[in-house]
Design an enzyme around this catalytic site. Structure first.
Site, PDB file in Angstrom:
ATOM      1  N   TYR A 148    -109.066   1.811  63.312  1.00 13.83           N
ATOM      2  CA  TYR A 148    -108.821   2.413  64.684  1.00 13.83           C
ATOM      3  C   TYR A 148    -107.458   2.231  65.043  1.00 13.83           C
ATOM      4  O   TYR A 148    -106.971   0.840  64.723  1.00 13.83           O
ATOM      5  CB  TYR A 148    -109.827   1.424  65.596  1.00 13.83           C
ATOM      6  CG  TYR A 148    -111.399   1.687  65.445  1.00 13.83           C
ATOM      7  CD1 TYR A 148    -112.143   2.434  65.962  1.00 13.83           C
ATOM      8  CD2 TYR A 148    -111.965   0.895  64.279  1.00 13.83           C
ATOM      9  CE1 TYR A 148    -113.564   2.577  65.806  1.00 13.83           C
ATOM     10  CE2 TYR A 148    -113.300   1.205  64.161  1.00 13.83           C
ATOM     11  CZ  TYR A 148    -114.162   2.033  64.756  1.00 13.83           C
ATOM     12  OH  TYR A 148    -115.478   1.979  64.554  1.00 13.83           O
ATOM     13  N   HIS A 179    -111.509   5.929  69.150  1.00 15.18           N
ATOM     14  CA  HIS A 179    -112.315   6.197  68.214  1.00 15.18           C
ATOM     15  C   HIS A 179    -111.497   6.010  66.827  1.00 15.18           C
ATOM     16  O   HIS A 179    -110.231   5.899  66.993  1.00 15.18           O
ATOM     17  CB  HIS A 179    -112.636   7.805  68.164  1.00 15.18           C
ATOM     18  CG  HIS A 179    -113.629   8.136  69.155  1.00 15.18           C
ATOM     19  ND1 HIS A 179    -114.961   7.772  69.072  1.00 15.18           N
ATOM     20  CD2 HIS A 179    -113.433   8.811  70.328  1.00 15.18           C
ATOM     21  CE1 HIS A 179    -115.634   8.425  70.062  1.00 15.18           C
ATOM     22  NE2 HIS A 179    -114.700   9.116  71.155  1.00 15.18           N
ATOM     23  N   LYS A 186    -111.587  12.556  60.842  1.00 16.17           N
ATOM     24  CA  LYS A 186    -110.889  11.251  60.437  1.00 16.17           C
ATOM     25  C   LYS A 186    -110.097  12.022  59.080  1.00 16.17           C
ATOM     26  O   LYS A 186    -110.467  12.741  58.540  1.00 16.17           O
ATOM     27  CB  LYS A 186    -112.202  10.347  60.167  1.00 16.17           C
ATOM     28  CG  LYS A 186    -112.668   9.515  61.323  1.00 16.17           C
ATOM     29  CD  LYS A 186    -113.719   8.631  60.735  1.00 16.17           C
ATOM     30  CE  LYS A 186    -114.264   8.043  61.850  1.00 16.17           C
ATOM     31  NZ  LYS A 186    -114.918   8.803  62.910  1.00 16.17           N
TER      32      LYS A 186
END
EC number: 4.6.1.16
Length: 275
Positions: free
Chosen positions: A209, A217, A250
């Site tokens: 993070y 997020h 991600k």
């Protein structure tokens, strides 16, 4: 060996240092529901090593099993502990009763049932008619302490243990030798300001993070360190990891450490062609 933190004040301090851990109390098999869980806070081994390396925490090693600790308590000490627990419980009940009675009186004043001129006898009669005392007793809860009185009695090893000894002890659970490279990845990301948590939910060793997980997020899914000069990269893992990373927004990240310079290098992979 699972590093655990029970003291709420210590958990608050750890969060200031960027270590959030995973609350595991009562539901250890459903750690993803950490908003509903309580202490203890379970840390990653890398968290503990980073704290120890930066002189932010002492590592205390409990070699005795729980059964040996309990059998080592004398009858006198057991009676004393029982009395302490009973006294603490009674004080908690007294505080709860007073708080709930004061709260009830304020509610009665707001709805006009009583006023400042109401006598104690009238108030007691009103409580009996409403069965209020019984309701208060049924609503009392047992406050569970988050620190142990038993651990104060046992000999916990901490001082005089070298950094190398602690490191080897913490990482002896790793399946392969030389996994300290994964810690160096962890340390490099921490030095860049990332907050790291276990990444098993997203197919990685860590998730990273850019700040406190309550505000951001996660951006990265980091794998275990590899020797990228000599160790082959499995293309199936790369494709599946990159596709999963794209789906959950991600970056899929691999990295390694140069043995001669100890420099850390990262490589991110994205699945192109979506969107």
């Amino acid at each position: 060996m699972a590093p655990l933190v029970f003291d709420i004040r210590h958990i608050q301090l750890l969060r200031k240092w960027g270590i959030c851990g995973v609350l595991s109390g009562t539901l250890p098999t459903a750690a993803q529901q950490n908003v509903f869980l309580s202490v203890p806070l379970r840390l990653m081994l890398e968290d503990v090593l980073w704290l120890h390396h930066n002189n932010l925490a002492d590592v205390k090693i409990i070699r005795q099993g729980g059964d040996k600790i309990m059998t080592g308590i004398t009858r006198e000490r057991g009676a004393k502990l029982s009395k302490l627990v009973e006294d603490r419980l009674n004080k908690s009940f007294e505080y709860q009763r007073k708080f709930k009675k004061d709260e009830h009186i304020e509610k009665l004043k707001k709805i006009g049932k009583i006023n400042d001129e109401t006598t104690a006898e009238e108030l007691e009669q009103l409580n009996k008619s409403n069965n209020n005392d019984h309701l208060i007793e049924s609503s009392l809860f047992i406050d569970i302490a988050d620190t142990s009185m038993i651990l104060e009695d046992i000999n916990i090893e901490s001082d005089g243990l070298s950094y190398d000894y602690i490191r080897d002890l913490l990482f002896k659970q790793y399946r392969q030798a030389g996994k300290m490279q994964t810690y160096f990845l962890y340390k490099a990301l921490r030095d860049q300001g990332y907050v790291l948590s276990p990444g098993g939910r997203f197919g990685g060793k860590f998730i990273a993070y850019p700040g406190d997980p309550l505000r951001f997020h996660s951006h990265l899914t980091i794998q275990d360190a590899i020797d990228y000069h000599n160790e082959p990269i499995d293309l199936i893992s790369m494709i599946s990891g990159a596709r999963l990373g794209t789906t959950v927004k991600k970056l899929w990240v691999i990295g390694g450490v140069e043995e001669q310079t100890n420099e850390t290098h990262f490589f991110s992979v994205e699945w192109a062609g979506f969107g």
